[in-house]
Scaffold this motif. Structure first.
Motif, PDB file in Angstrom:
ATOM      1  N   ALA B 761       0.833  -1.213   0.000  1.00 35.40           N
ATOM      2  CA  ALA B 761       0.000   0.000   0.000  1.00 35.40           C
ATOM      3  C   ALA B 761       0.866   1.262   0.000  1.00 35.40           C
ATOM      4  CB  ALA B 761      -0.932  -0.005   1.213  1.00 35.40           C
ATOM      5  N   VAL B 762       1.929   1.241   0.791  1.00 30.27           N
ATOM      6  CA  VAL B 762       2.791   2.432   0.857  1.00 30.27           C
ATOM      7  C   VAL B 762       3.510   2.625  -0.484  1.00 30.27           C
ATOM      8  CG1 VAL B 762       4.837   3.414   1.976  1.00 30.27           C
ATOM      9  CG2 VAL B 762       3.004   2.405   3.361  1.00 30.27           C
ATOM     10  N   VAL B 763       3.971   1.524  -1.073  1.00 33.89           N
ATOM     11  CA  VAL B 763       4.614   1.650  -2.389  1.00 33.89           C
ATOM     12  C   VAL B 763       3.589   2.155  -3.414  1.00 33.89           C
ATOM     13  CG1 VAL B 763       5.701   0.362  -4.277  1.00 33.89           C
ATOM     14  CG2 VAL B 763       6.428  -0.040  -1.908  1.00 33.89           C
ATOM     15  N   ASP B 764       2.352   1.695  -3.297  1.00 32.13           N
ATOM     16  CA  ASP B 764       1.300   2.204  -4.190  1.00 32.13           C
ATOM     17  C   ASP B 764       1.123   3.715  -3.996  1.00 32.13           C
ATOM     18  OD1 ASP B 764      -0.884   1.815  -6.110  1.00 32.13           O
ATOM     19  OD2 ASP B 764      -2.220   2.269  -4.425  1.00 32.13           O
ATOM     20  N   ALA B 765       1.169   4.133  -2.734  1.00 31.69           N
ATOM     21  CA  ALA B 765       1.013   5.565  -2.457  1.00 31.69           C
ATOM     22  C   ALA B 765       2.164   6.377  -3.037  1.00 31.69           C
ATOM     23  CB  ALA B 765       0.921   5.793  -0.941  1.00 31.69           C
ATOM     24  N   LEU B 766       3.364   5.796  -2.988  1.00 32.16           N
ATOM     25  CA  LEU B 766       4.550   6.529  -3.439  1.00 32.16           C
ATOM     26  C   LEU B 766       4.852   6.297  -4.919  1.00 32.16           C
ATOM     27  CD1 LEU B 766       6.949   5.953  -0.376  1.00 32.16           C
ATOM     28  CD2 LEU B 766       5.298   7.798  -0.753  1.00 32.16           C
ATOM     29  N   SER B 767       4.083   5.418  -5.549  1.00 35.23           N
ATOM     30  CA  SER B 767       4.397   5.070  -6.943  1.00 35.23           C
ATOM     31  C   SER B 767       4.315   6.262  -7.905  1.00 35.23           C
ATOM     32  CB  SER B 767       3.504   3.919  -7.414  1.00 35.23           C
ATOM     33  OG  SER B 767       2.154   4.300  -7.363  1.00 35.23           O
ATOM     34  N   PRO B 768       3.417   7.233  -7.641  1.00 36.84           N
ATOM     35  CA  PRO B 768       3.439   8.401  -8.544  1.00 36.84           C
ATOM     36  C   PRO B 768       4.795   9.112  -8.550  1.00 36.84           C
ATOM     37  CG  PRO B 768       1.417   8.390  -7.255  1.00 36.84           C
ATOM     38  CD  PRO B 768       2.297   7.307  -6.690  1.00 36.84           C
ATOM     39  N   LEU B 769       5.568   8.940  -7.472  1.00 28.34           N
ATOM     40  CA  LEU B 769       6.896   9.547  -7.415  1.00 28.34           C
ATOM     41  C   LEU B 769       7.962   8.640  -8.018  1.00 28.34           C
ATOM     42  CD1 LEU B 769       6.705  10.794  -3.692  1.00 28.34           C
ATOM     43  CD2 LEU B 769       6.290  12.158  -5.759  1.00 28.34           C
ATOM     44  N   GLY B 770       7.569   7.409  -8.351  1.00 28.27           N
ATOM     45  CA  GLY B 770       8.528   6.476  -8.935  1.00 28.27           C
ATOM     46  C   GLY B 770       9.200   5.557  -7.927  1.00 28.27           C
ATOM     47  N   VAL B 771       8.691   5.523  -6.702  1.00 33.41           N
ATOM     48  CA  VAL B 771       9.282   4.631  -5.693  1.00 33.41           C
ATOM     49  C   VAL B 771       8.849   3.197  -5.973  1.00 33.41           C
ATOM     50  CG1 VAL B 771       9.279   4.029  -3.233  1.00 33.41           C
ATOM     51  CG2 VAL B 771       9.377   6.439  -3.954  1.00 33.41           C
ATOM     52  N   GLU B 772       9.812   2.272  -5.986  1.00 32.60           N
ATOM     53  CA  GLU B 772       9.489   0.868  -6.259  1.00 32.60           C
ATOM     54  C   GLU B 772       9.525  -0.004  -5.017  1.00 32.60           C
ATOM     55  OE1 GLU B 772      12.267  -0.212  -9.279  1.00 32.60           O
ATOM     56  OE2 GLU B 772      11.041   0.661 -10.872  1.00 32.60           O
ATOM     57  N   HIS B 773      10.283   0.418  -4.043  1.00 34.00           N
ATOM     58  CA  HIS B 773      10.355  -0.392  -2.817  1.00 34.00           C
ATOM     59  C   HIS B 773      10.898   0.458  -1.671  1.00 34.00           C
ATOM     60  CE1 HIS B 773      10.749  -3.764  -0.144  1.00 34.00           C
ATOM     61  NE2 HIS B 773      12.013  -3.473   0.074  1.00 34.00           N
ATOM     62  N   VAL B 783      10.671   6.600   5.119  1.00 32.55           N
ATOM     63  CA  VAL B 783       9.701   6.915   4.057  1.00 32.55           C
ATOM     64  C   VAL B 783      10.004   8.304   3.487  1.00 32.55           C
ATOM     65  CG1 VAL B 783       7.250   7.275   3.548  1.00 32.55           C
ATOM     66  CG2 VAL B 783       7.962   5.407   5.071  1.00 32.55           C
ATOM     67  N   TRP B 784      10.286   9.222   4.395  1.00 32.50           N
ATOM     68  CA  TRP B 784      10.634  10.599   3.968  1.00 32.50           C
ATOM     69  C   TRP B 784      11.862  10.550   3.048  1.00 32.50           C
ATOM     70  CZ3 TRP B 784      14.949  13.740   4.641  1.00 32.50           C
ATOM     71  CH2 TRP B 784      14.766  15.101   4.351  1.00 32.50           C
ATOM     72  N   GLN B 785      12.866   9.731   3.449  1.00 28.89           N
ATOM     73  CA  GLN B 785      14.080   9.625   2.642  1.00 28.89           C
ATOM     74  C   GLN B 785      13.762   9.060   1.253  1.00 28.89           C
ATOM     75  OE1 GLN B 785      17.155  10.819   3.909  1.00 28.89           O
ATOM     76  NE2 GLN B 785      17.472  10.762   1.686  1.00 28.89           N
ATOM     77  N   ALA B 786      12.886   8.052   1.224  1.00 28.98           N
ATOM     78  CA  ALA B 786      12.511   7.455  -0.064  1.00 28.98           C
ATOM     79  C   ALA B 786      11.840   8.501  -0.957  1.00 28.98           C
ATOM     80  CB  ALA B 786      11.571   6.266   0.161  1.00 28.98           C
ATOM     81  N   ILE B 787      11.017   9.347  -0.329  1.00 33.05           N
ATOM     82  CA  ILE B 787      10.351  10.414  -1.095  1.00 33.05           C
ATOM     83  C   ILE B 787      11.392  11.394  -1.637  1.00 33.05           C
ATOM     84  CG2 ILE B 787       8.770  12.392  -0.899  1.00 33.05           C
ATOM     85  CD1 ILE B 787       7.218  10.723   1.236  1.00 33.05           C
ATOM     86  N   GLN B 788      12.346  11.776  -0.752  1.00 30.34           N
ATOM     87  CA  GLN B 788      13.381  12.728  -1.192  1.00 30.34           C
ATOM     88  C   GLN B 788      14.224  12.135  -2.324  1.00 30.34           C
ATOM     89  OE1 GLN B 788      12.964  15.757   0.029  1.00 30.34           O
ATOM     90  NE2 GLN B 788      11.377  14.716   1.190  1.00 30.34           N
ATOM     91  N   ASP B 789      14.620  10.849  -2.148  1.00 30.34           N
ATOM     92  CA  ASP B 789      15.447  10.199  -3.170  1.00 30.34           C
ATOM     93  C   ASP B 789      14.704  10.153  -4.502  1.00 30.34           C
ATOM     94  OD1 ASP B 789      17.296   9.858  -1.203  1.00 30.34           O
ATOM     95  OD2 ASP B 789      16.981   7.690  -0.955  1.00 30.34           O
ATOM     96  N   ALA B 790      13.421   9.842  -4.429  1.00 29.75           N
ATOM     97  CA  ALA B 790      12.637   9.739  -5.667  1.00 29.75           C
ATOM     98  C   ALA B 790      12.521  11.103  -6.334  1.00 29.75           C
ATOM     99  CB  ALA B 790      11.254   9.175  -5.355  1.00 29.75           C
ATOM    100  N   LYS B 791      12.312  12.126  -5.502  1.00 33.20           N
ATOM    101  CA  LYS B 791      12.178  13.474  -6.068  1.00 33.20           C
ATOM    102  C   LYS B 791      13.502  13.939  -6.658  1.00 33.20           C
ATOM    103  CE  LYS B 791       8.398  15.398  -3.346  1.00 33.20           C
ATOM    104  NZ  LYS B 791       8.085  16.215  -2.159  1.00 33.20           N
ATOM    105  N   GLY B 792      14.594  13.626  -5.916  1.00 35.82           N
ATOM    106  CA  GLY B 792      15.915  14.008  -6.391  1.00 35.82           C
ATOM    107  C   GLY B 792      16.255  13.349  -7.708  1.00 35.82           C
ATOM    108  N   GLY B 793      15.748  12.142  -7.869  1.00 33.46           N
ATOM    109  CA  GLY B 793      16.049  11.379  -9.077  1.00 33.46           C
ATOM    110  C   GLY B 793      15.224  11.806 -10.266  1.00 33.46           C
ATOM    111  N   ASN B 794      14.181  12.603 -10.032  1.00 35.91           N
ATOM    112  CA  ASN B 794      13.294  12.990 -11.141  1.00 35.91           C
ATOM    113  C   ASN B 794      13.933  14.050 -12.031  1.00 35.91           C
ATOM    114  OD1 ASN B 794      11.295  11.237 -10.557  1.00 35.91           O
ATOM    115  ND2 ASN B 794      10.053  12.684  -9.385  1.00 35.91           N
TER     116      ASN B 794
END
Lengths: 169, 794
Positions: B761-773, B783-794
């Motif tokens: 569910a959390v990966v589904d929530a973060l999937s718009p940002l491109g988080v896979e796991h 979770v915050w770090q995963a969001i930052q990493d995904a945003k940084g990678g965009n």
């Protein structure tokens, strides 16, 4: 040191070591082993009792600090053979499994309902946040407290969930 | 079964009146006169040679009766293990310490405070040795955990199918072929299934007394396996098992951590015999964290290959599984339970290689689910990743790859195990076609439309439990290590007393599962004697026939069935007595309304009191009929049971803080027939809470030097009431065909099904940002770090 207090409506006087915790006093000196010890860091809440009507973790308090106080433990809840509505709620709504956190949880619920006779689910959950249960996932503890709250207000408790349990053929 | 069946009905628990009044007796509540107390001197280092132990100052401290080291008890050890690979644990450290907290010396004193004070006076000199904590480093054997072992990899479980080398080669070839095809999709993720502390709220506690006249140990212990403990003590001291009386009174939660024989349980017996005093040890919470067994601790790579339209062609899991420093009861067997369910309820080729790796940390062993949550986590996470990659609905992908219901009976899973019964598609359909699930999806979409991060996760599970078949003994699983060559049978004794009350004695060791109630229902259903006239006794080796204890969701399926069979024997005997009293044929006797009557002539009847009376006045019995009205039965099922189910949840993630909230949680479980739906629901609730705990909060963290950084409940975060929603449960019913009750077991299902549901569910929530796991636990920082990493990678 000599301490005197009222425990479950009975006067008690005893000589205690200054370092003795209230929970040890209750369990070891008075034989009231319904109050449990789960963590020694005041986190789990298994040792919760009422001190002068306020929920207190009895592992955070020295016995000498309770001098002159009125203590209520789980053993003192039922009166004249009649369960307290919170005890009844835990039985009626399967609010316990292993029973170890139960006395502390029940005492917290009693304290909560003294302050808020008609709590919402959210208020119940916040009210017992200081008591950890590892068995029930808190679901039926919430139902038990809802039952007790209704009973104490003189209302009919909500029916148990299993009356409308859905089993798909 | 009688027409007025109490099976399947809600009955308030018989256990509760004592527990809600605070009069239930737990081990630490036991007071024996003249009891002395124990404190342990424990290692501050994860790996070190002991060069000196000086106990003199401690021996001379106030109140101290004795200080023991390995020299006093070497002849009694090491602790037995069912899979004796790796290093077995000595009763006290023997020359070397191998994890922080390992007991080096034991102090016995008049009071607990005196014992603790004196333990501080024991001087131990250590010569530090390099420690290995990281699993990958340990598997590389650069640093050996034990010098005399060939490798830190103490055992490898390989399957696809298990125990079939040719089949494994074929499976690997098939998967390689699928990966090589140009039209397939391969997804692969390395994921951690972190170490956990079981954390029963009751710390472990044991008190032992030796009576030299009776030549008997009386032991009270917070254990899930009283008979095994009696066997272990007897074997250690060269006694017959009936010279050891173990009582497991109320046990304040087990979850597997009390499914073990601990050195302290043997040591208090030793000290009790040496000193002629009852000896008690109750662990502190910190000791519980460091020295009671831990669970999980896998790092693994799951790889899945399938077609673009959702047909899965193969699955591989290669994992390193942390065993800790010493092997105890089931340690290296735990990953094997993961092998059992490695292919889930699916039919695709599956290859598994699980390496059991020793490290300089506390022993791991069974924690609720034990190997099965880990295996199902990897499988259900990677299926989700695959569905996401091919853009298919995750439920649809699962549905497409299930073993079909019409294949039962006779299903053998891709990893090589016969499964009893299953209807996986019906179960998942019941979830996704429910109004509640539609609301979940609609609410997620609504939240997303407001720009919020919301996700829905689903996951399915199959579990293996209800062990089990007696033939497990031939695979090496029995209690022979404890001097009791018994397999995993169930056991039940039913006795109608002269006053027609009933005593039921069972071989289980429950810790909150409500056996007194459930077993009373089983017996009441057979005999028609009211539940309040039935008393159920468990956990007492002096009373009960050989029993295996309570673990692995086995009690109802195995011991419940044994009790059912015993009750049937009693019923048959009672029918014979009633026939004699009524001068009727035995086959015409029916039971109901507090007694027995002749079919078709309900007025011709005798009460249970009359039947019991004649049973205990044998001169009134016909010739050839024995007195008494009791029976014992042992039950060995044809197979383990395989419960299954589907979970879904809705989460919202706070983009600013990484905080995860579970808004709703739904399950459809199938544990076969149900004896008491209230108790079953309670087991599911608690199971989900522990799986959610792993997903979101819990982690036993060791630093590189092997210090446990989470030894208190301030550091080891358990879910509180505000962290969890109310759960919304439904059931399908697919009875098992391997036991007469048709039950499957429900103690662990909630835990096995839930962690991956939350992560999905959390990966589904973060999937718009491109988080896979995101690895568990999903604490805000991670979770915050995963969001930052995904945003940084965009």
């Amino acid at each position: 040191m000599q301490v005197s207090m009222t425990v479950n409506r009975r006067a008690v006087t005893a000589d205690v070591e200054p370092r003795m915790l209230l929970v040890h006093f209750l369990r070891e000196e008075l034989g009231l082993t319904g109050t449990h010890i789960g963590c020694e860091t005041s986190y789990c809440g298994a040792c919760t009792v009422l001190v002068d009507g306020r929920t207190t973790k009895s592992c955070t308090m020295l016995a000498v600090q309770a001098d002159g106080a009125e203590i209520l433990t789980v053993e003192g809840l039922a009166q004249d053979g009649q369960l307290h509505p919170v005890q009844e709620g835990f039985w009626e709504r399967h609010g316990l499994q292993c029973g170890y956190c139960t006395p502390g949880m029940i005492m917290s619920a009693v304290g909560l309902l003294q302050e808020n006779a008609n709590p919402t689910e959210d208020e119940i959950r916040h009210g017992i946040e200081g008591n950890l249960c590892r068995c029930t996932g808190y679901h039926n503890i919430v139902r038990a407290i809802e039952y007790a709250a209704a009973k104490m207000r003189g209302e009919e408790p909500p029916p148990p969930e299993w009356e409308h349990e859905e089993v798909i053929a | 079964m009688s027409t007025t069946s109490v099976l399947g009905g809600v009955v308030r628990r018989k256990e509760d009146p004592a527990l809600i009044r605070g009069t239930g007796l737990y081990t630490d509540d036991v007071k024996k006169a003249a009891t002395v107390h124990v404190a342990f001197v424990r290692s501050p280092l994860a790996h070190a040679r002991i060069t000196r132990i000086d106990t003199e100052a401690a021996r001379n401290a106030p109140g101290v009766l004795a200080v023991y080291t390995i020299d006093d008890v070497r002849h009694l050890g090491p602790l037995p293990a069912q899979v004796p690979v790796g290093k077995l644990r000595p009763l006290l450290a023997d020359g070397v310490v191998n994890h922080v907290g390992e007991a080096v010396a034991m102090v016995v004193a008049e009071t607990r405070a005196q014992a603790v004070d004196a333990a501080d006076l024991v001087e131990v000199d250590y010569d530090p040795l390099p420690a290995v904590v990281d699993l990958k480093q340990a598997a590389s054997d650069q640093i050996k955990v034990h010098e005399d072992l060939e490798s830190n990899v103490i055992l490898t479980w390989e399957a696809g199918p298990w125990g079939n080398e040719e089949g494994i080669a074929e499976t690997k070839a098939k998967i390689a072929e699928a990966k090589g095809r140009g039209d397939t999709v391969t997804v692969s993720l390395e994921m951690r299934n972190q170490r956990l502390l079981p954390t029963a709220i009751e710390p472990r506690s044991v008190v032992a007394e030796w009576n030299p006249g009776y030549e008997r140990f009386d032991v009270v212990s917070a254990t899930q396996i009283p008979h095994a403990l009696a066997g272990a003590i007897a074997k250690t001291f060269g006694l017959a098992s009936n010279a050891v009386h173990v009582l497991a009174p109320e046990v304040g939660g087990g979850f597997g951590c009390k499914l073990n024989i601990y050195a302290d349980e043997i040591l208090v017996c030793f000290a009790a015999r040496e000193l002629g005093r009852p000896v008690k040890y109750t662990e502190t919470r910190r000791e519980s964290a460091n020295n009671t067994i831990q669970g999980r601790g896998w790092i693994g790579t799951a790889t899945l290959v399938g077609t673009q339209d959702g047909e899965i062609l193969g699955y591989e899991l290669e994992a390193l599984c942390d065993m800790g420093a010493y092997s105890q009861n089931f340690t290296a067997a735990i990953p094997f339970l993961g092998v059992f369910v490695g292919s889930g309820q699916y039919r695709f080729p599956t290859y598994m290689k699980l390496d059991c790796v020793a490290t300089h940390t506390q022993t791991t062993d069974a924690y609720r689910g034990a190997g099965r949550p880990e295996a199902i986590y990897y499988l259900e996470r990677i299926i989700d990743a695959y569905a996401r990659k091919i853009g298919k609905d995750p439920a649809e992908v699962r549905m497409k790859n299930f073993i079909p219901a019409e294949d039962f009976p006779g299903v053998v899973s891709p990893v090589g195990f016969a499964m009893d019964t299953g209807d996986y598609a019906k179960n998942l359909r019941a979830l996704i076609e429910s109004d509640a699930y539609r609301q979940l999806v609609a609410e997620r979409d609504r939240l997303r439309s407001e720009g919020r991060l919301a996700g829905v996760g689903i996951a399915t599970y199959v579990e293996v439990c209800g062990f089990g078949p007696s033939g497990l003994a031939d695979l090496g699983f029995s209690w022979s290590a404890y001097g009791l060559p018994s397999s995993f049978n169930g056991s039940g004794l039913v006795r109608v007393n002269p006053d027609s009350s009933v005593t039921v004695i069972i071989g289980t060791g429950p810790s909150g599962q409500g056996h007194q109630t459930t077993w009373a229902q089983i017996v009441s259903d057979q005999l028609g004697i009211p539940i309040d006239r039935i008393r159920v006794i468990h956990g007492d080796t002096a009373e009960s026939p050989m029993g295996i204890g309570t673990f692995g969701s086995r009690s109802a399926a195995v011991d419940g069935s044994a009790t059912y069979l015993a009750a049937q024997k009693v019923r048959a005997k009672a029918a014979r007595l009633a026939a004699h009293l009524l001068e009727a044929a035995e086959e015409d006797i029916e039971f109901g309304d507090g007694g027995a009557y002749v079919a078709g002539s309900p007025d011709k009847r005798v009460t249970w009191e009359e039947i019991a009376t004649v049973a205990y006045q044998p001169h009134r019995l016909p010739e050839g009929v024995e007195g008494g009205l009791e029976a014992h039965a042992i039950f060995s099922p044809a197979n383990a049971t395989w419960p299954f189910g589907s979970h879904a949840c809705l989460v919202e993630v706070d983009e600013e803080t990484g905080d995860v909230r579970i808004l709703r949680y739904l399950t459809v479980d199938d544990c076969g027939n149900v004896i008491n739906p209230m108790i079953v629901a309670g087991q599911i609730h608690g199971g989900i809470a522990q799986g959610v705990g792993q997903a979101m909060f819990e982690e036993a963290v060791y630093d590189a030097e092997g210090n446990l950084l989470t030894p208190s409940l301030l550091d080891y975060i358990l879910p509180t009431a505000v962290d969890l929603p109310s759960f919304e449960l439904k059931r399908t019913v697919t009875p098992s065909d391997v036991n007469p009750l048709g039950v499957k077991g429900i103690g662990e299902a909630g835990t096995i099904g839930s962690a991956q549901t939350v992560v999905n569910a959390v990966v589904d929530a973060l999937s718009p940002l491109g988080v896979e796991h995101v690895d568990m636990p999903l604490r805000p920082k991670r979770v915050w770090q995963a969001i930052q990493d995904a945003k940084g990678g965009n």
